[in-house]
Design a protein around this motif. Structure first.
Motif, PDB file in Angstrom:
ATOM      1  N   SER A  82     126.431  17.748  31.890  1.00 54.71           N
ATOM      2  CA  SER A  82     127.065  18.185  30.648  1.00 54.71           C
ATOM      3  C   SER A  82     126.255  19.274  29.951  1.00 54.71           C
ATOM      4  O   SER A  82     126.721  19.865  28.988  1.00 54.71           O
ATOM      5  CB  SER A  82     127.239  16.994  29.706  1.00 54.71           C
ATOM      6  N   GLN A  83     125.052  19.506  30.421  1.00 56.13           N
ATOM      7  CA  GLN A  83     124.217  20.518  29.777  1.00 56.13           C
ATOM      8  C   GLN A  83     124.160  21.807  30.590  1.00 56.13           C
ATOM      9  O   GLN A  83     123.276  22.636  30.396  1.00 56.13           O
ATOM     10  CB  GLN A  83     122.798  19.974  29.563  1.00 56.13           C
ATOM     11  N   SER A  84     125.113  21.970  31.483  1.00 55.26           N
ATOM     12  CA  SER A  84     125.077  23.138  32.358  1.00 55.26           C
ATOM     13  C   SER A  84     125.353  24.435  31.593  1.00 55.26           C
ATOM     14  O   SER A  84     125.058  25.515  32.080  1.00 55.26           O
ATOM     15  CB  SER A  84     126.063  22.978  33.499  1.00 55.26           C
ATOM     16  N   ASN A  85     125.921  24.303  30.411  1.00 56.36           N
ATOM     17  CA  ASN A  85     126.131  25.525  29.632  1.00 56.36           C
ATOM     18  C   ASN A  85     125.244  25.558  28.384  1.00 56.36           C
ATOM     19  O   ASN A  85     125.565  26.180  27.391  1.00 56.36           O
ATOM     20  CB  ASN A  85     127.606  25.659  29.245  1.00 56.36           C
ATOM     21  N   GLY A  86     124.118  24.876  28.469  1.00 58.11           N
ATOM     22  CA  GLY A  86     123.184  24.866  27.331  1.00 58.11           C
ATOM     23  C   GLY A  86     122.664  23.468  27.103  1.00 58.11           C
ATOM     24  O   GLY A  86     123.350  22.494  27.385  1.00 58.11           O
ATOM     25  N   TRP A  87     121.428  23.371  26.605  1.00 61.00           N
ATOM     26  CA  TRP A  87     120.841  22.045  26.413  1.00 61.00           C
ATOM     27  C   TRP A  87     121.342  21.437  25.107  1.00 61.00           C
ATOM     28  O   TRP A  87     121.660  22.145  24.167  1.00 61.00           O
ATOM     29  CB  TRP A  87     119.317  22.156  26.392  1.00 61.00           C
ATOM     30  N   ILE A 129     122.934  29.829  28.999  1.00 61.41           N
ATOM     31  CA  ILE A 129     123.543  30.143  27.713  1.00 61.41           C
ATOM     32  C   ILE A 129     125.027  30.373  27.957  1.00 61.41           C
ATOM     33  O   ILE A 129     125.407  31.370  28.586  1.00 61.41           O
ATOM     34  CB  ILE A 129     122.911  31.390  27.076  1.00 61.41           C
ATOM     35  N   GLY A 130     125.808  29.451  27.517  1.00 57.69           N
ATOM     36  CA  GLY A 130     127.266  29.557  27.624  1.00 57.69           C
ATOM     37  C   GLY A 130     127.714  30.110  28.963  1.00 57.69           C
ATOM     38  O   GLY A 130     127.428  29.533  30.004  1.00 57.69           O
ATOM     39  N   ASP A 131     128.392  31.268  28.938  1.00 57.08           N
ATOM     40  CA  ASP A 131     128.820  31.821  30.219  1.00 57.08           C
ATOM     41  C   ASP A 131     128.241  33.224  30.441  1.00 57.08           C
ATOM     42  O   ASP A 131     128.874  34.125  30.931  1.00 57.08           O
ATOM     43  CB  ASP A 131     130.342  31.834  30.331  1.00 57.08           C
ATOM     44  N   ALA A 132     126.990  33.402  30.019  1.00 54.92           N
ATOM     45  CA  ALA A 132     126.279  34.634  30.327  1.00 54.92           C
ATOM     46  C   ALA A 132     125.821  34.553  31.777  1.00 54.92           C
ATOM     47  O   ALA A 132     124.724  34.086  32.084  1.00 54.92           O
ATOM     48  CB  ALA A 132     125.088  34.831  29.399  1.00 54.92           C
ATOM     49  N   THR A 133     126.695  34.997  32.685  1.00 54.12           N
ATOM     50  CA  THR A 133     126.499  34.725  34.105  1.00 54.12           C
ATOM     51  C   THR A 133     125.194  35.303  34.637  1.00 54.12           C
ATOM     52  O   THR A 133     124.471  34.625  35.364  1.00 54.12           O
ATOM     53  CB  THR A 133     127.664  35.328  34.918  1.00 54.12           C
ATOM     54  N   PHE A 134     124.912  36.522  34.251  1.00 59.48           N
ATOM     55  CA  PHE A 134     123.723  37.161  34.810  1.00 59.48           C
ATOM     56  C   PHE A 134     122.453  36.388  34.432  1.00 59.48           C
ATOM     57  O   PHE A 134     121.637  36.062  35.290  1.00 59.48           O
ATOM     58  CB  PHE A 134     123.623  38.614  34.301  1.00 59.48           C
ATOM     59  N   ASN A 171     122.253  33.295  33.445  1.00 61.32           N
ATOM     60  CA  ASN A 171     122.266  31.961  34.049  1.00 61.32           C
ATOM     61  C   ASN A 171     121.821  32.024  35.500  1.00 61.32           C
ATOM     62  O   ASN A 171     121.064  31.181  35.961  1.00 61.32           O
ATOM     63  CB  ASN A 171     123.680  31.373  33.978  1.00 61.32           C
ATOM     64  N   ASN A 172     122.277  33.060  36.228  1.00 62.75           N
ATOM     65  CA  ASN A 172     121.878  33.172  37.619  1.00 62.75           C
ATOM     66  C   ASN A 172     120.388  33.415  37.750  1.00 62.75           C
ATOM     67  O   ASN A 172     119.725  32.862  38.633  1.00 62.75           O
ATOM     68  CB  ASN A 172     122.653  34.326  38.287  1.00 62.75           C
ATOM     69  N   ALA A 173     119.883  34.248  36.851  1.00 61.60           N
ATOM     70  CA  ALA A 173     118.440  34.522  36.878  1.00 61.60           C
ATOM     71  C   ALA A 173     117.668  33.233  36.671  1.00 61.60           C
ATOM     72  O   ALA A 173     116.668  32.964  37.341  1.00 61.60           O
ATOM     73  CB  ALA A 173     118.091  35.539  35.802  1.00 61.60           C
ATOM     74  N   MET A 174     118.138  32.417  35.731  1.00 63.18           N
ATOM     75  CA  MET A 174     117.458  31.155  35.453  1.00 63.18           C
ATOM     76  C   MET A 174     117.595  30.209  36.636  1.00 63.18           C
ATOM     77  O   MET A 174     116.676  29.454  36.954  1.00 63.18           O
ATOM     78  CB  MET A 174     118.052  30.497  34.199  1.00 63.18           C
ATOM     79  N   ASP A 175     118.738  30.246  37.294  1.00 65.90           N
ATOM     80  CA  ASP A 175     118.961  29.363  38.444  1.00 65.90           C
ATOM     81  C   ASP A 175     117.986  29.652  39.572  1.00 65.90           C
ATOM     82  O   ASP A 175     117.763  28.815  40.437  1.00 65.90           O
ATOM     83  CB  ASP A 175     120.399  29.539  38.959  1.00 65.90           C
ATOM     84  N   PHE A 176     117.441  30.865  39.575  1.00 69.99           N
ATOM     85  CA  PHE A 176     116.542  31.232  40.649  1.00 69.99           C
ATOM     86  C   PHE A 176     115.286  30.351  40.641  1.00 69.99           C
ATOM     87  O   PHE A 176     114.726  30.072  41.691  1.00 69.99           O
ATOM     88  CB  PHE A 176     116.158  32.716  40.503  1.00 69.99           C
TER      89      PHE A 176
END
Lengths: 373, 153, 164, 365
Positions: free
Chosen positions: D204-209, D291-296, D298-303
Motif C-alpha cells: 500500500s506504500q508503493s506510491n509513497g510512505w 512519489i505518486g506517479d513520478a515514473t522517472f 520512482n524507477n531511479a529509486m527502484d534501482f
C-alpha cells in the motif's frame, strides 16, 4: 504507612535492601541499609567505615609537614583545600606571616580544585540519573584542570602542594597561560552542561521537589557547602571567615531556598561560574615574592588549641589541632563535610523512591574517604 | 553578643562552669557532665545566644580525663563558643547526648563513642560507626595498643 | 475558559518538553558529527609521544653523574622526612684514602616504591639535592619484591666536595 | 539451476525455486521439513550476526556521542571486539545463586530469547524475503513480542535477589502499559492500509510512505510509536528495569556467562525488531521511496535493491534511538507510567480517532 495500608486494603510488608558497599551509585564503599515499602523508602541507615584509615590517629605520630599529605587522601576531590586547611592551622599556631604570593596562588588553585570537583560531580550526577554521556563530558573538562595541577604541583590527584608556611615550589611558568586558556575554554563548555542536563525536562522532573530538606534541618544536621546553601543556609566559610585571598576578591555566595535536589544542583552550577570569576580576578594579579615563608625544619606548635575552617567543594572542613609543644600534634580532628552531610540523608530520603535516593546522593556529592577518614 | 557578655550569661546560669581566663581563639567553657545538657539547651534556645549550629564535636583523651569538645556557633548572630565537658571517669565515661538539640551530634557522638568510648546517655542509636561492631578497645585513646596494626616508625 | 487554558497548558508542557529534549540532542549530535573533537588517548600506542610534565612525581631516583658519582652523604634527612618509612639508608664506614680518616658513606639507599605516596617531602628535605623525582609511571611488576629498589648504582661514590 | 532465479530485487522466485527443488527432490513432507530447518538455521545465524554487529555499532555510536573512540584494540577499529566478548562469555562460569529457583532461572534465559526470535519470522526483509506472511502479521508481532516480559518476570523472580525482583516488577508494569500505545499507534496506520498483513501494508506504500501520505496523524503516531517501543524494549531513557545506577542490573543481575549473553542478545534483537516494524509500517519497509506517479524518479529509486532500503531505514531509526539513549537521563518509574497513561495513551487514542476521520474524508494521499 499505616494509612496507605488501609487504603489499599491489603497487607504490605516492608523489606530491607543493602545498597552497597559495592554499588554503582554509592561512589565508593558506602553501605546504605534501606527499609523499603515497594519502591518507597521508609528509612535509610548509612553504614560507613569501610575505608576508615584512622588518619586522625596517624596524625598523632607524624610531623606537621607529614600530616598535610594524609589530608590529600581524605576528600581527594578537594585535596588542595584540605592541604591548605592544615597549613593554615599550623600557620595560625606559629603566627607566621604568609607571603601574599602564596595566598593568591593558594586561592587560585583552591578554586581550580573546586571547579574540577564540581565538574566531576556534574558528570557523576548525570550518570546517576542515567545520562552517561554527561559523565564523559565532565571528565573531559576536568582532565584539563588536572593537567594544570600536574604541571605545577607534580601530581594529578594527590597533589600535596602545600607545606606549612607556603607552597612546596613556585608555580610553573606555564601556569597562568594554561589557566587562562582553560577558563576561556570552559566558559564555552559550561553552557553545554546547562543545555544537556539543566533544562532537560526529564532532569527537571527527576530533581525538582525531590529530597527536600528545610533550612532548620540543614543547620541542625550541619549540612554545609552547596548542599546546605541549596536550602538557604548561608554557610560559605569563604564569606564568613575569609582566609587566604578570599577577602580581596569579589564573589557571590550562591543561595537557593528550595532545598530540593534541583536547588543543590543549581548551587553547584552557579558556583562553577563564581569560581571562574574568582580566578579571573586573581590570575593576572599574582604578586611577586617568595613562595614560602621561612619555617624551621622541625615545626613545634606552641601548646594550645587551633581551629581552622575552610570551604571545600563539599562544605565546611574544620581542622582542630591540639598541640602540646611537641613535633607531632597531641590530637587532630578533621570535621569533614561529607560526614555531616550524609547524616541528613535519612531525613531527605523518607518517602522518596530508590531512583530519587540515587539522585539525592549525587546532589549531596559524597566522597567516601572524606566520610570515613 | 561578644565573648564577655556570653561569659557573664553562662556564669549567671551555671556558676560552676569554668572559663579559662587566657584569651584563645574561641571562648572556652569547661563544664562537668551533669550540667552539660542543661547548659547546651540554654545556649541553644536562648534568644540572645541562639547557638543553633554545632560545627564540630570531637573527643580528646587527656590521659587523666576524657573530654568532649563542642564547637558552637550561631548562624544569625555569628558568635562562637567552645563547650568542653571533662569526664573524669575513664572506665565508664558518661555524658548526656545533645542529639535532641543538634541532630548532627548523632553521627559525631557515635564517632566519639567509637574512638574514645564515651557513652552518650539517651542517644537513640549508640553503636560503633567507623569500626566494625566487634572491635575491641577504643583506638583514639592514648593508652590503646595494637601491635599488629600500629607500626612505630 | 478554564478548560481551554488547561488544554493550552497541557500542550505547552509537551512543547516545552520536546524543545528541551532537542536542545540536549543538539549537543550530543554535534559531537557525533565532529569526530575531530575526540579526546581519547590510546595509551600504549602513544608511548613514543607521551611525555609527562617535568614536575610529575613518578618515583624517587638518586642522581648519578657520568663518573658514577652521586651527591648523597647518607644524612638520613629524607628517611626522617618520609611519612611512610619508604626510604631506608644503610650506611657504612669508609676510610678516606687521602686523609686516612673514617667517614660515613651510604652502602645502600633502599627505596620501597610500594610504600611511597609520592608526597615529595624527601626531595625538599634533602640538603644536597641528591635525590629527585623521576617521571616514570609504569611501575607494575609481577613480583612485589621488585618494588624494593636500591637506588645507588653499584660502585658509585660520593661526589667530591659535597660534604663541606 | 536454483541460482538462475536469483535476483536482488525480488527474492520470491528464488525462495520458490528452492522450495520447488526441495519438494521435487524429496517427498513433499520431508522437503517442507528441510525447508523449515533451513529457515530456522538462517534465522539463528542472522540473530547471532545481528547481535554481534549491533553491539559493536552501539558501542561505536555511543563512543562518538561521548567523544571517545570506542573499541579499538581487537581487530581493525575494534570490529572483532564483540566476538572476543562472546568467546569470553561462553567460557565464563555460569553462576546460579543459592536458593534460586533453578529451573525457572535457566528457563528465563530461553523464554526471553524466544519472543524476538519468533517475531523475527514475520518481518519482511525484502520482497519475498519473509518467513511467515500471515494475514494477521502485525497483530502476531504485537502479541508475540509480549512473551518477552514473561522471561523478564521469571528472571527477576527466580534470581532470589531483591534488585532483580524490583527490576522485573518495574519492567512488567512498564511493558504492559506501553504495549497499549504501541498497538494503538500501529493501528492508526492499519486504518489506512485496511490490512494487518505486512506484505499488504508495504504494497500500500508503493506510491509513497505512510509517514508522508498519512497526514499529521501518521507523524504523531510515529512519534508515539518510537517512544512507546523504546520503553517496551527497556532501552534508555526508559531502562528502568536494568537501571544500572539504581538497581545494579535489574532482572539480569544474577546472570553470568552465556545466559547473560542471551539477555543481551534478546535486547538487541528486540531493538532491531522495533526499528524494523517502525520502518515497515511508517516508512514502507523494503519499498523504495516513491512519489505518486513520478515514473522517472520512482524507477531511479527502484534501482537501489529493496534489502538495502530496508536495512537503511532500520539503521536510521536505530541511530535515532541510540541518540535518545545516549543523551537523556532516565525517568523514574512512576513518571514513566504517568507519561504513558496521562500523555501517550490519550494522545494516541485521539490520534486514532483523527486518523479515522482523515481516512473517512480521504484527506490522506
Amino acid at each position: 504507612m499505616s494509612t496507605e495500608q488501609t487504603v489499599l486494603g491489603n497487607e504490605t510488608q516492608e523489606y530491607f535492601i543493602n545498597m552497597g558497599p559495592q554499588h554503582p551509585s554509592t561512589h565508593g564503599v558506602l553501605r546504605l541499609l534501606l527499609t523499603l515499602d515497594g519502591e518507597i523508602i521508609r528509612k535509610v541507615e548509612p553504614h560507613m567505615g569501610y575505608i576508615h584509615r584512622s588518619i586522625e590517629k596517624m596524625c598523632e605520630k607524624d610531623s606537621y609537614q607529614q600530616i598535610v599529605h594524609l589530608t590529600d587522601r581524605m576528600d581527594y576531590l578537594s585535596c588542595h583545600i584540605n592541604n591548605e586547611a592544615v597549613c593554615l592551622t599550623v600557620e595560625m599556631g606559629l603566627q607566621l606571616e604568609i607571603p601574599e604570593r602564596v595566598k593568591v596562588i593558594r586561592t587560585i588553585i583552591s578554586e581550580l580544585t573546586r571547579l574540577a570537583s564540581h565538574q566531576l560531580w556534574w558528570g557523576v550526577m548525570g550518570m546517576d540519573l542515567g545520562a552517561i554521556t554527561g559523565f564523559l563530558y565532565g571528565f573531559r573538562d576536568r582532565e584539563l584542570i588536572t593537567d594544570i595541577f600536574e604541571e605545577t604541583c607534580g601530581a594529578r590527584l594527590t597533589m600535596n602542594y602545600n607545606v606549612p608556611g607556603g607552597l612546596m615550589f613556585d608555580i610553573h611558568p606555564n601556569f597562568q597561560k594554561r589557566t587562562k586558556e582553560f577558563l576561556a575554554y570552559f566558559k564555552k563548555k559550561l553552557p553545554e552542561y546547562e543545555e544537556l542536563l539543566t533544562g532537560n525536562v526529564i532532569f527537571e522532573e527527576r530533581t525538582k521537589g525531590i529530597g527536600y530538606i528545610s533550612k532548620e534541618d540543614v543547620i541542625s544536621y550541619g549540612v554545609t557547602g552547596p548542599s546546605g546553601r541549596g536550602s538557604g543556609f548561608a554557610c560559605d566559610i569563604r564569606k564568613l571567615h575569609p582566609y587566604s585571598a578570599y577577602d580581596r576578591v569579589e564573589f557571590k555566595e550562591i543561595l537557593y531556598n528550595e532545598g530540593d535536589s534541583y536547588a543543590r544542583y543549581m548551587v553547584r552550577m552557579d558556583e562553577m561560574k563564581e569560581s571562574m570569576h574568582i580566578i579571573d580576578q586573581l590570575i593576572d594579579n599574582i604578586p611577586e615574592g617568595d613562595y614560602k615563608a621561612k619555617t624551621k625544619a622541625v615545626i613545634k606548635l606552641p601548646a594550645g588549641e587551633y581551629y581552622q575552617r575552610v570551604e571545600t567543594a563539599r562544605g565546611e572542613l574544620g581542622v582542630y589541632i591540639i598541640s602540646d609543644n611537641k613535633k607531632s600534634p597531641y590530637r587532630v580532628k578533621f570535621r569533614s563535610p561529607g560526614f555531616s552531610n550524609l547524616s541528613a540523608l535519612d531525613t531527605m530520603a523518607k518517602g522518596c523512591k530508590i531512583a530519587d535516593l540515587v539522585a539525592m546522593m549525587s546532589t549531596l556529592d559524597l566522597v567516601i574517604p572524606d566520610i570515613d577518614r | 553578643m561578644n565573648n564577655d557578655q556570653i561569659k557573664e550569661k553562662v556564669l549567671k546560669w551555671f556558676p560552676d562552669a569554668e572559663i579559662p581566663a587566657e584569651a584563645g581563639q574561641f571562648l572556652n567553657v569547661i563544664v562537668t557532665p551533669e550540667i552539660l545538657h542543661p547548659l547546651a539547651e540554654k545556649l541553644r534556645y536562648d534568644k540572645e545566644t541562639h547557638f543553633d549550629y554545632l560545627f564540630c564535636l570531637s573527643g580528646v583523651d587527656w590521659v587523666s580525663n576524657l573530654m568532649v569538645v563542642y564547637h558552637l556557633t550561631s548562624t544569625n548572630l555569628g558568635h562562637e563558643i567552645v563547650l568542653k565537658v571533662k569526664i573524669a571517669d575513664r572506665e565508664n565515661p558518661e555524658v548526656d547526648t545533645v542529639c535532641d538539640l543538634w541532630k548532627t551530634a548523632e553521627f559525631h557522638e557515635r564517632e566519639v563513642y567509637d574512638l574514645f568510648g564515651v557513652k552518650f546517655k539517651n542517644h537513640p542509636d549508640l553503636r560503633r560507626i567507623l569500626l566494625e561492631d566487634d572491635w575491641e578497645g577504643f583506638p583514639m585513646r592514648k593508652d590503646y595498643t595494637d601491635e599488629a596494626n600500629i607500626v612505630e616508625l | 475558559m478554564r478548560i481551554i487554558k488547561n488544554i493550552g497548558q497541557y500542550f505547552g508542557e509537551i512543547f516545552h518538553a520536546i524543545k528541551s529534549l532537542l536542545t540536549g540532542m543538539k549537543i550530543t549530535g554535534y559531537y557525533f558529527f565532529h569526530p575531530k573533537e575526540i579526546v581519547t588517548q590510546q595509551y600504549p600506542e602513544n608511548r613514543d609521544t607521551l611525555k609527562m610534565f617535568d614536575r610529575f612525581r613518578g618515583e624517587v631516583v638518586l642522581i648519578h653523574d657520568s663518573n658514577n658519582e652521586h651527591r648523597c652523604t647518607g644524612c638520613s634527612a629524607c628517611e626522617l622526612a618520609c611519612p611512610n618509612g619508604t626510604i631506608e639508608i644503610i650506611n657504612k664506614k669508609e676510610i678516606d684514602p687521602e686523609t686516612g680518616k673514617s667517614t660515613k658513606a651510604i652502602d645502600q639507599f633502599v627505596y620501597h616504591l610500594s610504600m611511597c605516596t609520592f608526597c615529595n617531602l624527601c626531595i625538599i628535605a634533602c640538603p644536597t639535592d641528591a635525590i629527585k623525582m623521576a617521571q616514570t609511571f609504569e611501575h607494575s611488576v609481577f613480583d612485589r619484591s621488585k618494588l624494593t629498589k636500591v637506588l645507588n648504582n653499584p660502585g658509585s661514590k660520593l661526589m667530591p666536595g659535597i660534604r663541606e | 539451476m536454483i541460482l538462475l532465479n536469483f535476483s536482488i530485487y525480488d527474492f520470491s522466485d528464488f525462495i520458490n525455486s528452492i522450495d520447488t527443488w526441495l519438494v521435487e527432490t524429496f517427498s513433499p513432507t520431508i522437503g517442507h521439513l528441510i525447508g523449515l530447518v533451513l529457515v530456522g538455521t538462517c534465522f539463528l545465524l542472522f540473530t547471532a550476526l545481528l547481535g554481534l554487529s549491533l553491539v559493536y555499532i552501539e558501542r561505536k555510536v555511543c563512543a562518538f556521542f561521548q567523544q571517545r573512540l570506542g573499541p579499538m584494540r581487537v581487530g581493525p577499529f575494534g570490529t572483532a571486539q564483540t566476538i572476543a566478548d562472546i568467546i569470553k562469555l561462553i567460557f565464563k562460569e555460569s553462576l546460579i545463586t543459592k536458593q534460586s529457583d533453578k529451573f525457572l532461572f535457566n528457563l528465563a534465559a530461553f523464554v526471553i530469547m524466544m519472543a524476538p526470535f519468533i517475531v523475527l519470522s514475520a518481518i519482511p526483509f525484502a520482497k519475498g524475503l519473509q518467513a511467515l506472511d500471515m494475514d494477521i502479521g502485525l497483530f502476531f508481532i504485537i502479541s508475540v513480542s509480549s512473551i518477552g516480559v514473561t522471561g523478564i518476570l521469571l528472571a527477576g523472580w527466580s534470581s532470589n535477589n531483591k534488585y532483580s525482583l524490583i527490576g522485573a516488577m518495574r519492567s512488567g508494569a512498564q511493558i504492559v502499559s506501553y504495549e497499549l500505545s504501541v498497538a494503538i499507534s500501529l493501528m492508526t496506520i492499519v486504518i489506512l492500509t485496511g490490512s494487518l498483513q505486512l506484505s499488504e501494508i508495504i504494497a500500500s506504500q508503493s506510491n509513497g510512505w505512510w509517514i508522508f501520505k498519512g497526514n499529521i496523524p501518521a507523524i504523531i503516531a510515529f512519534v508515539i510509536y518510537i517512544i512507546a517501543s523504546t520503553a517496551e524494549t527497556n532501552r534508555g531513557p526508559f531502562d528502568m528495569a536494568e537501571a544500572e545506577s539504581e538497581i545494579t542490573a535489574g532482572f539480569h543481575t544474577e546472570y553470568s556467562g552465556i545466559k547473560f549473553a542471551y539477555f543481551f542478545l534478546a535486547e538487541y534483537v528486540n531493538f532491531f525488531i522495533i526499528s524494523a516494524v517502525g520502518a515497515t509500517v511508517f516508512f514502507g519497509g523494503w519499498m523504495p521511496l516513491h512519489i505518486g506517479d513520478a515514473t522517472f524518479f520512482n524507477n531511479a529509486m527502484d534501482f537501489i535493491p529493496p534489502i538495502i532500503w530496508f536495512f537503511g531505514k532500520v539503521a536510521v531509526i536505530m541511530y535515532f534511538l541510540m541518540w535518545f539513549k545516549w543523551t537523556f537521563p532516565r525517568l523514574r518509574i512512576d513518571q514513566l507510567l504517568t507519561l504513558e497513561w496521562k500523555y501517550l495513551l490519550p494522545i494516541s487514542i485521539v490520534n486514532l480517532l483523527l486518523m479515522s476521520i482523515v481516512a473517512l474524508k480521504g484527506w490522506h494521499w
